[in-house]
Design a protein around this motif. Structure first.
Motif, PDB file in Angstrom:
ATOM      1  N   THR A  83      -3.887  21.823 -18.932  1.00 15.69           N
ATOM      2  CA  THR A  83      -4.577  22.365 -20.097  1.00 15.69           C
ATOM      3  C   THR A  83      -5.113  23.735 -19.750  1.00 15.69           C
ATOM      4  O   THR A  83      -5.269  24.095 -18.587  1.00 15.69           O
ATOM      5  N   SER A  84      -5.396  24.492 -20.779  1.00  9.78           N
ATOM      6  CA  SER A  84      -6.133  25.735 -20.606  1.00  9.78           C
ATOM      7  C   SER A  84      -6.960  25.938 -21.863  1.00  9.78           C
ATOM      8  O   SER A  84      -6.508  25.619 -22.952  1.00  9.78           O
ATOM      9  N   PRO A  85      -8.181  26.389 -21.683  1.00  9.68           N
ATOM     10  CA  PRO A  85      -8.789  26.671 -20.392  1.00  9.68           C
ATOM     11  C   PRO A  85      -9.165  25.384 -19.676  1.00  9.68           C
ATOM     12  O   PRO A  85      -9.190  24.317 -20.269  1.00  9.68           O
ATOM     13  N   ASN A  86      -9.445  25.554 -18.397  1.00 12.13           N
ATOM     14  CA  ASN A  86     -10.126  24.507 -17.659  1.00 12.13           C
ATOM     15  C   ASN A  86     -10.978  25.155 -16.594  1.00 12.13           C
ATOM     16  O   ASN A  86     -10.813  26.331 -16.271  1.00 12.13           O
ATOM     17  N   ILE A  87     -11.919  24.388 -16.101  1.00 14.13           N
ATOM     18  CA  ILE A  87     -12.866  24.880 -15.104  1.00 14.13           C
ATOM     19  C   ILE A  87     -12.869  23.863 -13.972  1.00 14.13           C
ATOM     20  O   ILE A  87     -13.254  22.708 -14.175  1.00 14.13           O
ATOM     21  N   ALA A  88     -12.422  24.288 -12.812  1.00 17.96           N
ATOM     22  CA  ALA A  88     -12.263  23.367 -11.685  1.00 17.96           C
ATOM     23  C   ALA A  88     -13.197  23.744 -10.546  1.00 17.96           C
ATOM     24  O   ALA A  88     -13.427  24.926 -10.277  1.00 17.96           O
ATOM     25  N   ILE A  89     -13.693  22.726  -9.883  1.00 20.59           N
ATOM     26  CA  ILE A  89     -14.481  22.910  -8.670  1.00 20.59           C
ATOM     27  C   ILE A  89     -13.688  22.268  -7.538  1.00 20.59           C
ATOM     28  O   ILE A  89     -13.293  21.101  -7.629  1.00 20.59           O
ATOM     29  N   LEU A  90     -13.440  23.066  -6.491  1.00 16.60           N
ATOM     30  CA  LEU A  90     -12.670  22.600  -5.345  1.00 16.60           C
ATOM     31  C   LEU A  90     -13.456  22.798  -4.059  1.00 16.60           C
ATOM     32  O   LEU A  90     -14.273  23.715  -3.957  1.00 16.60           O
ATOM     33  N   LYS A  91     -13.175  21.924  -3.105  1.00 16.09           N
ATOM     34  CA  LYS A  91     -13.742  22.046  -1.761  1.00 16.09           C
ATOM     35  C   LYS A  91     -12.636  21.713  -0.776  1.00 16.09           C
ATOM     36  O   LYS A  91     -11.981  20.674  -0.906  1.00 16.09           O
TER      37      LYS A  91
END
Length: 172
Positions: free
Chosen positions: A104-112
């Protein structure tokens, strides 16, 4: 045009890019950029905004992300990749860092450490206000992040926010 050509003229995407880059987001323009930025095992938290020209990105996602950055703790790294523009970079991001997540767009991802911690997808963004998006992100930052905002960083963000949106995000 083919499938690798940008979907939109750059003149349309440019203001939406600027909204994030002027706030300190680094653009990921190639698959190599995506790989180099996100596939690190350094314990740091990265926020990645999969930007878009759609209305929910303009109305809530980008302003919400910017509002969230006024929190006491914030992600270590801020990145953006643009759907419909840098298609190879977006595909690499989705295939390597959002495995099993419906595109999907937009999306907001948090990665570690190159692993997805949390994601807000389009269906979780649509219909919400920028403040609601910011509140959700702040909750995630408070749980996952350690980097503290300095007074100087907040003052600069506040000034840019007021210039762009003609409202004080801190309400003073």
């Amino acid at each position: 045009m083919g499938t690798t050509a940008p979907t939109y003229p750059e003149q349309i995407a440019a203001p939406f890019r600027l909204e994030l880059t002027e706030a300190g987001f680094e653009q990921l323009l190639t698959p190599e950029d995506v790989e180099n930025a996100l596939n690190k095992k350094d314990g740091k938290i990265s926020l990645v905004v999969l930007n878009s020209v759609c209305g929910c990105a303009a109305r809530a996602a980008r302003p919400g992300v910017l509002l969230s950055l006024f929190n006491e703790v914030v992600p270590d790294n801020l990145y953006t990749v643009f759907a419909g523009m840098e298609k190879a970079a977006v595909n690499h991001f989705r295939e390597n860092f959002l495995l099993g997540v419906t595109p999907t767009s937009p999306n907001i991802a948090i990665l570690k450490d190159g692993e997805l911690v949390e994601i807000l997808q389009r269906h979780q963004i649509e219909g919400k206000s920028a403040g609601q998006i910011a509140d959700e992100l702040v909750g995630l930052y408070n749980k996952e992040c350690n980097k503290k905002n300095s007074e100087e960083e907040i003052a600069g963000m506040r000034s840019r926010f007021i210039d762009r949106y003609k409202v004080d995000p801190l309400g003073v």
